[in-house]
Design a protein around this motif. Sequence first.
Motif, PDB file in Angstrom:
ATOM      1  N   GLY A 198       7.450   1.040  -6.220  1.00  0.00           N
ATOM      2  CA  GLY A 198       7.978   0.046  -5.493  1.00  0.00           C
ATOM      3  C   GLY A 198       7.095  -0.719  -4.554  1.00  0.00           C
ATOM      4  O   GLY A 198       7.224  -1.661  -3.702  1.00  0.00           O
ATOM      5  N   THR A 199       5.816   0.061  -4.441  1.00  0.00           N
ATOM      6  CA  THR A 199       4.782  -0.242  -3.590  1.00  0.00           C
ATOM      7  C   THR A 199       3.541  -0.965  -4.233  1.00  0.00           C
ATOM      8  O   THR A 199       3.351  -0.556  -5.287  1.00  0.00           O
ATOM      9  N   ILE A 200       2.593  -1.849  -3.141  1.00  0.00           N
ATOM     10  CA  ILE A 200       1.465  -2.159  -3.697  1.00  0.00           C
ATOM     11  C   ILE A 200       0.426  -1.212  -4.137  1.00  0.00           C
ATOM     12  O   ILE A 200      -0.102  -1.112  -5.072  1.00  0.00           O
ATOM     13  N   PHE A 201       0.442  -0.168  -3.562  1.00  0.00           N
ATOM     14  CA  PHE A 201      -0.123   1.234  -3.589  1.00  0.00           C
ATOM     15  C   PHE A 201       0.018   1.523  -5.076  1.00  0.00           C
ATOM     16  O   PHE A 201      -0.891   1.761  -5.950  1.00  0.00           O
ATOM     17  N   GLY A 202       1.360   1.767  -5.347  1.00  0.00           N
ATOM     18  CA  GLY A 202       1.712   2.280  -6.800  1.00  0.00           C
ATOM     19  C   GLY A 202       1.282   1.200  -7.517  1.00  0.00           C
ATOM     20  O   GLY A 202       0.877   1.912  -8.779  1.00  0.00           O
ATOM     21  N   ARG A 203       1.550  -0.133  -7.542  1.00  0.00           N
ATOM     22  CA  ARG A 203       1.358  -0.840  -8.443  1.00  0.00           C
ATOM     23  C   ARG A 203      -0.231  -0.714  -8.845  1.00  0.00           C
ATOM     24  O   ARG A 203      -0.474  -0.944 -10.072  1.00  0.00           O
ATOM     25  N   GLN A 204      -0.875  -0.796  -7.863  1.00  0.00           N
ATOM     26  CA  GLN A 204      -2.605  -0.887  -7.921  1.00  0.00           C
ATOM     27  C   GLN A 204      -2.956   0.398  -8.797  1.00  0.00           C
ATOM     28  O   GLN A 204      -4.107   0.381  -9.366  1.00  0.00           O
TER      29      GLN A 204
END
Lengths: 332, 507
Positions: A198-204
Amino acid sequence: MSAADTTRNIAGREAAPPRPLLHVILVRPETMTLALLILAVIVASQLSPFFLDINYILRSFTLSAEFAIVALVFTMVIIAGEIDLSPAANMALSACLFAWAQASGIPMPVAILIGLAAGLAMGALNAFMVIALQLPSIIVTIGTLTLYRGLAQIIAGDKSIRVPDWFIGIDKVLVLGIPVPVVIFVVVSLLLGLILAGTIFGRQIYQIGTNEVAARYAGIRTRRIKLVLFLLMGLVAAVAGMMTASRLGSVRYDLGLGGELQMVLMAMLGGTYIFGGRGTILGTFLAAWLLVVVSTGMTVANLLPAIQLTVLGVLLIVAIIATNFIYSRTQR
Amino acid sequence: MSEADATPLISARDISKSFAGVEVLRGVDLDLMKGEIHALLGENGAGKSTFAKILAGVHLPTRGTLALNGQPVEVTNPVVAQKLGITLIHQEPISFPDLSVAENLVLGRSEDGWFSKVPWAEMTREAHRYMDLLGVHIDVTRPMRGLSIADQQMVEIARALASDSRLIIMDEPTAPLTPREVETLFGIARRLRDEGRTIIFISHRLEEVRALCDRVTIFRDGDKIATDTIGNLSDADIIRLMIGRPLKEYMHKHSATIGDVALEVQGLTLPGVFYDIGFSVRHGEIVGLGGLVGAGRTDVARAIFGVAPAESGTVKVNGKAAEIEKPEDAIALGLAFVPEDRAVAGIFRTLPVEQNITAAIPGKIAPAGIIRRAVEKSLAQDAVKKLRIRLASVKQPIGELSGGNQQKAILARWLLADPSILILDEPTRGIDIGVKAEFYDMIGELAAQGRAILLISSEMPELLALCDRILVMAEGRLTAELSRAEANQEKIMSAAVPRSQRVEEAA
């Protein structure tokens, strides 16, 4: 050619049709892990009625909980396209430093901080070699896994270092009837699962693992994200090392020996793709339980340890084949 | 065409191919005669390369039969194809860069046992013989690494000769070649034809097809549309057959108000790659950067964008000196870069289209680091609508889209970042004619909105149609700056040809 035909042709050429929803839900590695878990519980409960007792399973899980917790971060490292095989050795070295510090009279909180700092430092060393020197992480961490274990042996020799009585027995402490290591595992799973999905960190993390060059071109700070992951790995390994110390009551240099293999098993059984970009925390979460049920089940069934190892090996290979098959079927 | 033998070398009947349920080739019947050069034409995805790969044993047909000299054959893999005398020459030859040319020549031939001695002297002699046959001068003891692409292609052709191939398939062989190298290649192709061999020539360049080929077959959407002698078809016929509709006049010249200097580059140098590059791009202006492949154009763009920064020189953005060391810096200054190689530097193949589109704007879809799915989805869907990206769902992995639509998605990614300076590196390479027209419209529109655009392209008509000014690079240096009024194909080409070659021509 009729107009309808033309439309179909153009659509066919532009993009493949989407997969049916049921297909999307069912044909994924985590579903396989869940099915195996259910199967394992059914078989194990035939072998021993103990398996119908949730407390028995929870107690069994505490023996693997430390590895399982580290395996969650390990999963994220693999999704990012790297690997870290040193955490089990890191657990041993940070636990040895912690135990040695408190045994030589340093106050307990400081000793714990020393252990955590050591874990972070070990993660930082891995990160430095992988990110700054651009060495392949598999070789770097095979090197540091040997190095950290060796240093642990230098510090501890072949003696056991005792920890104070009050520190012993984290696995015997229950919260709402659940052993603390299991609680920690569940909480960390939820936390990391939310971060990854759910976060940009994870997405990236997924984007880096899918195509690192494209990620850099898109302005994603690939080095920073990898640094965070390696540091997190070091820190969590240190925590796991101290949890192991508490469970065992003493620390030896061979604490957690072979743990990296268990972590690989959990991640792979959970459907993490070894080349990065694909995998979930849910998969590793389920796989950890699967592994515990299978190994405990085999012990209960009085299988020889040699056979147990063979079974785990077969399980791992089946998981890898199934995962690769599923990914090759669903994504071109 | 050969008069000696009327049996076709290859007879393909009802050849069809599906990939994962998508039919890319339908019931193709085609006879290839001995001693002809046969062109396969069609838009990307029309099926011509798939057909060629089936002949070469790279793909197995889902249906249909092949006959060689009237005998039915099954080409199950490239080794079988080689044994049957069919060789596919890749555009960028696949070779073993650290092995010598001679060793690369005999690759794939393994009559000897694993542990038999390598006959070095004989191998070298044989390699020399083939090079002489082709009339090219390549030192066969040198490693492949360092050979020009043209020479690497020659080695591949020599390899085809070494295994006495009857059918040589060239898949877009001329794209990376200089005009002079193209001429050499054509000379060799004609000689091979006159020896009675058959050559399949795949190209997008009609003038080349006209200069070289005897017959053409046109593919569209997986169907064979027509086969005819080249003389019977006009260019307009061919284009109409390829795209199935009359070609829209797509080369509009846009008109935008040209504003202040947006990007200014001075003395940019990366030793060994490019030297002393200086130019400027104004708001609303499209500046073309032409030249041959390998002239250093992409490297300049990568340097400006901070992927591989230059060693010296300055970059100014909107009049202010900019320190760009990594792409994040460039993006923060309002730059965007659509790279040349989509697969390597653009797309996240297995991730959903929407995640690909929003990759460069984390701040917009996740104000506090937590992704707002609804915002992401609506941004992606708006972009899909605006750029007319054809897809089934924004949740689809981008790898399932066609090349042109993938490229649109990458452009969409950067448009969402609302850049004031946009660098486009070969934005229409490998894209259908129809989609190209859409791209040209979009590029014109982007400039009209006041963005500064640097357009790198190897296609001269593209540069001439779109650009206000055209810069040309050769061997790492700027060799010309042409205004729209003075630019034409000859001027661009003569500035693009490496100096060493120009000297030769003068002599």
